[in-house]
Motif scaffolding. Structure first.
Motif, PDB file in Angstrom:
ATOM      1  N   LEU A  47       0.721  -0.863   0.105  1.00 21.86           N
ATOM      2  CA  LEU A  47       0.144   0.005   0.071  1.00 21.86           C
ATOM      3  C   LEU A  47       0.505   0.918   0.499  1.00 21.86           C
ATOM      4  N   ARG A  48       0.375   2.001  -1.330  1.00 17.24           N
ATOM      5  CA  ARG A  48       1.196   3.159  -1.209  1.00 17.24           C
ATOM      6  C   ARG A  48       0.774   4.433  -0.774  1.00 17.24           C
ATOM      7  N   LEU A  49       0.936   4.862   0.270  1.00 18.59           N
ATOM      8  CA  LEU A  49       0.056   6.723   1.219  1.00 18.59           C
ATOM      9  C   LEU A  49       0.508   7.573   0.327  1.00 18.59           C
ATOM     10  N   ALA A  50       0.547   8.238  -0.871  1.00 18.44           N
ATOM     11  CA  ALA A  50       1.122   9.953  -1.291  1.00 18.44           C
ATOM     12  C   ALA A  50       1.489  10.468  -0.031  1.00 18.44           C
ATOM     13  N   GLY A  51       2.269  10.927  -0.609  1.00 17.91           N
ATOM     14  CA  GLY A  51       3.276  12.512   0.149  1.00 17.91           C
ATOM     15  C   GLY A  51       2.358  12.997   0.961  1.00 17.91           C
ATOM     16  N   GLU A  52       2.407  14.401   2.098  1.00 15.10           N
ATOM     17  CA  GLU A  52       1.537  15.098   1.716  1.00 15.10           C
ATOM     18  C   GLU A  52       2.274  16.079   0.941  1.00 15.10           C
ATOM     19  N   GLY A  53       1.425  16.386   0.084  1.00 18.18           N
ATOM     20  CA  GLY A  53       1.955  18.110  -0.816  1.00 18.18           C
ATOM     21  C   GLY A  53       2.709  17.272  -2.171  1.00 18.18           C
ATOM     22  N   THR A  54       2.529  16.285  -2.329  1.00 14.41           N
ATOM     23  CA  THR A  54       2.894  15.689  -3.583  1.00 14.41           C
ATOM     24  C   THR A  54       1.681  16.026  -4.628  1.00 14.41           C
ATOM     25  N   THR A  88      -3.114   6.978  -3.510  1.00 10.22           N
ATOM     26  CA  THR A  88      -3.327   5.436  -2.887  1.00 10.22           C
ATOM     27  C   THR A  88      -3.102   4.805  -4.153  1.00 10.22           C
ATOM     28  N   MET A  89      -2.081   3.731  -3.852  1.00 11.53           N
ATOM     29  CA  MET A  89      -1.889   2.632  -4.820  1.00 11.53           C
ATOM     30  C   MET A  89      -1.867   1.539  -4.162  1.00 11.53           C
ATOM     31  N   ILE A  90      -2.312   0.666  -4.231  1.00  9.86           N
ATOM     32  CA  ILE A  90      -2.582  -0.967  -4.022  1.00  9.86           C
ATOM     33  C   ILE A  90      -1.415  -2.062  -5.491  1.00  9.86           C
ATOM     34  N   CYS A  91      -0.231  -2.457  -4.789  1.00  9.76           N
ATOM     35  CA  CYS A  91       0.355  -3.380  -5.857  1.00  9.76           C
ATOM     36  C   CYS A  91       0.563  -4.754  -5.332  1.00  9.76           C
ATOM     37  N   ARG A  92       0.525  -5.671  -5.840  1.00  8.73           N
ATOM     38  CA  ARG A  92       0.783  -6.795  -6.061  1.00  8.73           C
ATOM     39  C   ARG A  92       2.359  -7.107  -5.023  1.00  8.73           C
ATOM     40  N   TYR A  93       2.916  -7.689  -3.945  1.00  8.73           N
ATOM     41  CA  TYR A  93       4.023  -7.726  -3.800  1.00  8.73           C
ATOM     42  C   TYR A  93       4.361  -8.657  -4.567  1.00  8.73           C
ATOM     43  N   ILE A  94       5.949  -8.080  -4.726  1.00  9.13           N
ATOM     44  CA  ILE A  94       6.585  -9.140  -5.332  1.00  9.13           C
ATOM     45  C   ILE A  94       7.117 -10.636  -4.203  1.00  9.13           C
ATOM     46  N   ASP A  95       7.160 -11.481  -4.732  1.00 10.08           N
ATOM     47  CA  ASP A  95       7.778 -12.498  -3.676  1.00 10.08           C
ATOM     48  C   ASP A  95       9.027 -12.626  -4.134  1.00 10.08           C
ATOM     49  N   ASN A  96       9.798 -12.963  -2.521  1.00  3.58           N
ATOM     50  CA  ASN A  96      10.836 -13.934  -2.575  1.00  3.58           C
ATOM     51  C   ASN A  96      12.334 -12.523  -3.281  1.00  3.58           C
TER      52      ASN A  96
END
Length: 309
Positions: A47-54, A88-96
């Motif tokens: 989960l990526r929460l964008a920084g304030e002001g970006t 806000t963005m959700i990406c699939r985690y890259i395993d290993n």
């Protein structure tokens, strides 16, 4: 703890019912944004929460478009959710996989996988939204510095004069642009031992592909051997001197650009870091590269242009 994470997930299909009892959350790195790994019953995600002001300087619709192209090309992590209003963005985690750093990039095999990853991005066949113009960026920073009446590090004027020769050489030949990352910090590359993925397309745009290679070389503090391995893996054959020269020119210009950025941060009293020391360090590295015996040779190769078969 992690209340902002659950609050952000509460309105997203597939993640609505997650709570502290049925998932595991781990804070990940990130200078501007807040990133979290989420392990739950249906998989692992970031989960990526964008920084304030970006949102004031990053166009999230453009980012979403470009990041999606890279994801569909198999270069970026798979995007599950993206809110262009909040970032806000959700990406699939890259395993290993491990996030690269200067130490891990000393491995030539990792360098080669990185070169192939950038080639895959540049050859994805779709144009990005937005363009990156190096010298326009430099001129804009200089304009801001003049308006702030800010001091430049000692020796900057001489480097700027030499940079004008680089500008003339690089702009003398009309070249097609490619979809580029444009901000390839080492930490934006993730390696699972089989391939390298490139993440974080906030600043991506169409550009000379040699910028990406020069930038990753600078940020990774590459040796001549690493540069050679990067180029060989990228091209799959001995590169044209014109391509090698452009990469070297961009290595110098990358440091020059971030010198000016550091001066602006210092003038604006950004408390996050010692940006004056950052700017001075970047300029000294640029000066060292431009003073090297090989630099005039590479500059002349750019002036001459591509080899004619």
């Amino acid at each position: 703890m992690y209340s902002e994470v659950f609050e952000s997930l509460s309105g997203i299909d597939g993640f609505i019912h997650l709570n502290a009892e049925n998932c595991k959350i781990e804070r990940l790195g990130g200078l501007t944004n807040r990133n979290y790994k989420i392990d739950c019953h249906h998989g692992s995600y970031v989960l990526r929460l964008a920084g304030e002001g970006t949102s004031e300087y990053i166009n999230r619709e453009v980012e979403f478009n470009n990041a999606t192209i890279a994801s569909n090309a198999g270069v970026n992590a798979e995007i599950i959710y993206f809110d262009t209003a909040t970032g806000t963005m959700i990406c699939r985690y890259i395993d290993n996989a491990v996030t690269l750093d200067i130490d891990t990039l000393r491995d030539i095999g990792v360098v080669q996988r990185t070169g192939r990853a950038f080639r895959k991005l540049h050859d994805c066949g779709q144009e990005f939204q937005g363009n990156f113009d190096l010298f326009e960026q430099i001129d804009q920073y200089l304009d801001v510095i003049n308006k702030l009446d800010a001091k430049l590090p000692d020796g900057y004027e001489q480097v700027q004069q030499e940079a004008e020769q680089v500008r003339a050489a690089l702009t003398a030949h009309s070249l097609p642009v490619s979809p580029c990352h444009c901000d390839p910090m080492v930490e934006n590359c993730i390696d699972n031992g089989k391939m390298v993925y490139i993440i974080d397309f906030e600043y991506a745009g169409n550009n000379d592909p040699m910028w990406d290679l020069g930038d990753i070389s600078v940020e990774g503090d590459f040796t001549a051997q690493q540069d050679k391995a990067l180029l060989a893996a990228y091209f799959g054959h001995k590169p044209d001197p014109f391509d090698v020269g452009r990469m070297v020119m961009y290595k110098a210009m990358c440091d020059l650009l971030w010198t000016l950025w550091g001066v602006v941060q210092h003038a604006n009293n950004n408390p996050v870091d010692d940006f004056w020391a950052y700017a001075v360090g970047r300029l000294e590295r640029c000066k060292k590269l431009m003073a090297g015996d090989d630099f005039p040779v590479q500059l002349e190769a750019v002036r001459r242009g591509p080899s004619v078969d």
